[in-house]
Design a protein around this motif. Sequence first.
Motif, PDB file in Angstrom:
ATOM      1  N   MET A 266      -0.123   5.998  -3.169  1.00  0.00           N
ATOM      2  CA  MET A 266      -0.258   5.452  -1.817  1.00  0.00           C
ATOM      3  C   MET A 266       1.105   5.072  -1.264  1.00  0.00           C
ATOM      4  O   MET A 266       1.981   4.645  -2.018  1.00  0.00           O
ATOM      5  CB  MET A 266      -1.167   4.210  -1.846  1.00  0.00           C
ATOM      6  CG  MET A 266      -2.588   4.491  -2.270  1.00  0.00           C
ATOM      7  SD  MET A 266      -3.605   2.999  -2.270  1.00  0.00           S
ATOM      8  CE  MET A 266      -5.166   3.672  -2.885  1.00  0.00           C
ATOM      9  N   THR A 300      -0.960   4.260   9.415  1.00  0.00           N
ATOM     10  CA  THR A 300      -0.006   5.049  10.203  1.00  0.00           C
ATOM     11  C   THR A 300       0.426   6.318   9.500  1.00  0.00           C
ATOM     12  O   THR A 300       0.977   7.222  10.133  1.00  0.00           O
ATOM     13  CB  THR A 300       1.241   4.200  10.516  1.00  0.00           C
ATOM     14  OG1 THR A 300       1.871   3.809   9.283  1.00  0.00           O
ATOM     15  CG2 THR A 300       0.855   2.954  11.296  1.00  0.00           C
ATOM     16  N   VAL A 301       0.195   6.390   8.184  1.00  0.00           N
ATOM     17  CA  VAL A 301       0.593   7.565   7.413  1.00  0.00           C
ATOM     18  C   VAL A 301      -0.599   8.470   7.124  1.00  0.00           C
ATOM     19  O   VAL A 301      -0.576   9.672   7.365  1.00  0.00           O
ATOM     20  CB  VAL A 301       1.269   7.136   6.093  1.00  0.00           C
ATOM     21  CG1 VAL A 301       1.639   8.359   5.245  1.00  0.00           C
ATOM     22  CG2 VAL A 301       2.504   6.294   6.377  1.00  0.00           C
ATOM     23  N   ASP A 302      -1.683   7.852   6.574  1.00  0.00           N
ATOM     24  CA  ASP A 302      -2.860   8.634   6.186  1.00  0.00           C
ATOM     25  C   ASP A 302      -4.089   7.736   6.286  1.00  0.00           C
ATOM     26  O   ASP A 302      -4.261   6.821   5.470  1.00  0.00           O
ATOM     27  CB  ASP A 302      -2.698   9.149   4.752  1.00  0.00           C
ATOM     28  CG  ASP A 302      -3.776  10.160   4.373  1.00  0.00           C
ATOM     29  OD1 ASP A 302      -4.816  10.196   5.059  1.00  0.00           O
ATOM     30  OD2 ASP A 302      -3.588  10.897   3.390  1.00  0.00           O
ATOM     31  N   PRO A 303      -4.946   7.953   7.275  1.00  0.00           N
ATOM     32  CA  PRO A 303      -6.135   7.096   7.430  1.00  0.00           C
ATOM     33  C   PRO A 303      -7.040   7.104   6.202  1.00  0.00           C
ATOM     34  O   PRO A 303      -7.630   6.076   5.857  1.00  0.00           O
ATOM     35  CB  PRO A 303      -6.847   7.684   8.654  1.00  0.00           C
ATOM     36  CG  PRO A 303      -5.762   8.365   9.421  1.00  0.00           C
ATOM     37  CD  PRO A 303      -4.817   8.904   8.391  1.00  0.00           C
ATOM     38  N   MET A 304      -7.182   8.253   5.533  1.00  0.00           N
ATOM     39  CA  MET A 304      -8.056   8.310   4.366  1.00  0.00           C
ATOM     40  C   MET A 304      -7.499   7.477   3.224  1.00  0.00           C
ATOM     41  O   MET A 304      -8.246   6.798   2.508  1.00  0.00           O
ATOM     42  CB  MET A 304      -8.222   9.779   3.925  1.00  0.00           C
ATOM     43  CG  MET A 304      -9.399   9.967   2.979  1.00  0.00           C
ATOM     44  SD  MET A 304     -10.955   9.506   3.785  1.00  0.00           S
ATOM     45  CE  MET A 304     -11.963   9.126   2.349  1.00  0.00           C
ATOM     46  N   GLN A 305      -6.193   7.494   3.033  1.00  0.00           N
ATOM     47  CA  GLN A 305      -5.592   6.652   2.005  1.00  0.00           C
ATOM     48  C   GLN A 305      -5.734   5.174   2.340  1.00  0.00           C
ATOM     49  O   GLN A 305      -5.834   4.336   1.437  1.00  0.00           O
ATOM     50  CB  GLN A 305      -4.121   7.015   1.825  1.00  0.00           C
ATOM     51  CG  GLN A 305      -3.894   8.273   1.008  1.00  0.00           C
ATOM     52  CD  GLN A 305      -2.435   8.427   0.611  1.00  0.00           C
ATOM     53  OE1 GLN A 305      -1.540   7.973   1.315  1.00  0.00           O
ATOM     54  NE2 GLN A 305      -2.199   9.091  -0.514  1.00  0.00           N
TER      55      GLN A 305
END
Length: 401
Positions: A266, A300-305
């Motif tokens: 993450m 802001t980087v990966d909604p699923m993460q």
Amino acid sequence: MDDKQPSVRRSATLLALAAFFAFLAALGVMYSQQVLAAIGAVWAAFFPLVLGCVIAFLVNLIMGRLERVYFPSTKAGPLAASRRPVCLAASFAIIAIVIAVIVNLVLPEMKASAGIIQQGAVLVLEDFYQWAQDDLDMLLASLDTTAVENIEHSFADFMATLSSGDSSSLMNMVKSVFSTATSIAHNVFSFIVALVFSLYILLDKDRVFRGLDTFVEMTVPARFAATLRHAGHVANQAFSRFITGQCIEAVILGTLCAVGMAVFGMPYAVAVGACVGLTALVPVFGAWLGGAIGFLMILTVDPMQAVWFVVFLVVLQQLESHLIYPNVVGASVGLPGIWVFAAVLVGGALFGVVGMFLGVPTVATLRTLAIDRAAEVRARRKELAAKQAAEEAEARETSGA
């Protein structure tokens, strides 16, 4: 008749005291606004000193441990004379280094995330503006005519106010800015005074404690003074152990969060771990605040993460609540888990974040004092029962003889 006189005098004294306090309570109800204003003025005057005592107590947790390792066997000479100032400077240096490390870990990543959020917001506004331009006629047609007229009238009134040269709005804005600046300056000044006062306390804490002990001896009866000293000793141990345990627990939780996020790949693992550990200083609910900040940063980087981070934090919180917190904090203050939860909940409802932080050591102090009092009462009752049994046995022997 003579035996009844002390009892009558005691009853008359208690009745007079009750009447006096009832009179004071009635005055307080009648003049509640003046009383509250006076209490607020007194609190504002003494707040820097109270804050200085709190700072001194927190810094002394580090300073006391440093004094036990800084040439502890030396009783005289330059080393002994330098023990306190050196340990005091080292304590503030440690606190400053910890704050600087946390800020350097968290702030750059939060700035980057905020920049990404800002860019996304700008794109959303641009899309909305483009949509509004394309469908402006349809949007105006769908609006209520009355609502449109109200908007037009409000805008016309606003423009008329500006063109008339009315300076009331500008003066109100200036007053608001001046009030805010004054409040900030007052808070900064109070913090500086508190910091200086804490330095005086820590540099001469032995004399301060002797002065407090002398004041207690001069103002309260000897029996109550002993009880007061015992209560102060119990409170000092409870608060010291709680703060130490809370800091250890926060470090453990932040480290586990950073390591787990790094293992699962993450983003912002170190920054989010530091943020979760810092907010975990507030018992039970603090880590969720850090988790919310971490969720926004990862989003802001990966909604699923970000969703998987919430799942990971829930699991980590369960492990922390059932394994780490009871063994580190609960055991350090000698308070069962249900008491910890109740103290945090009630303290937060009454006094906010400060109540959440101080609720656990306060309840631990009261519980320890109640247990000690109950032990004294049981011991006194056993002693009285043994004495009565001995007197009855002696009476039986005398009557038998």
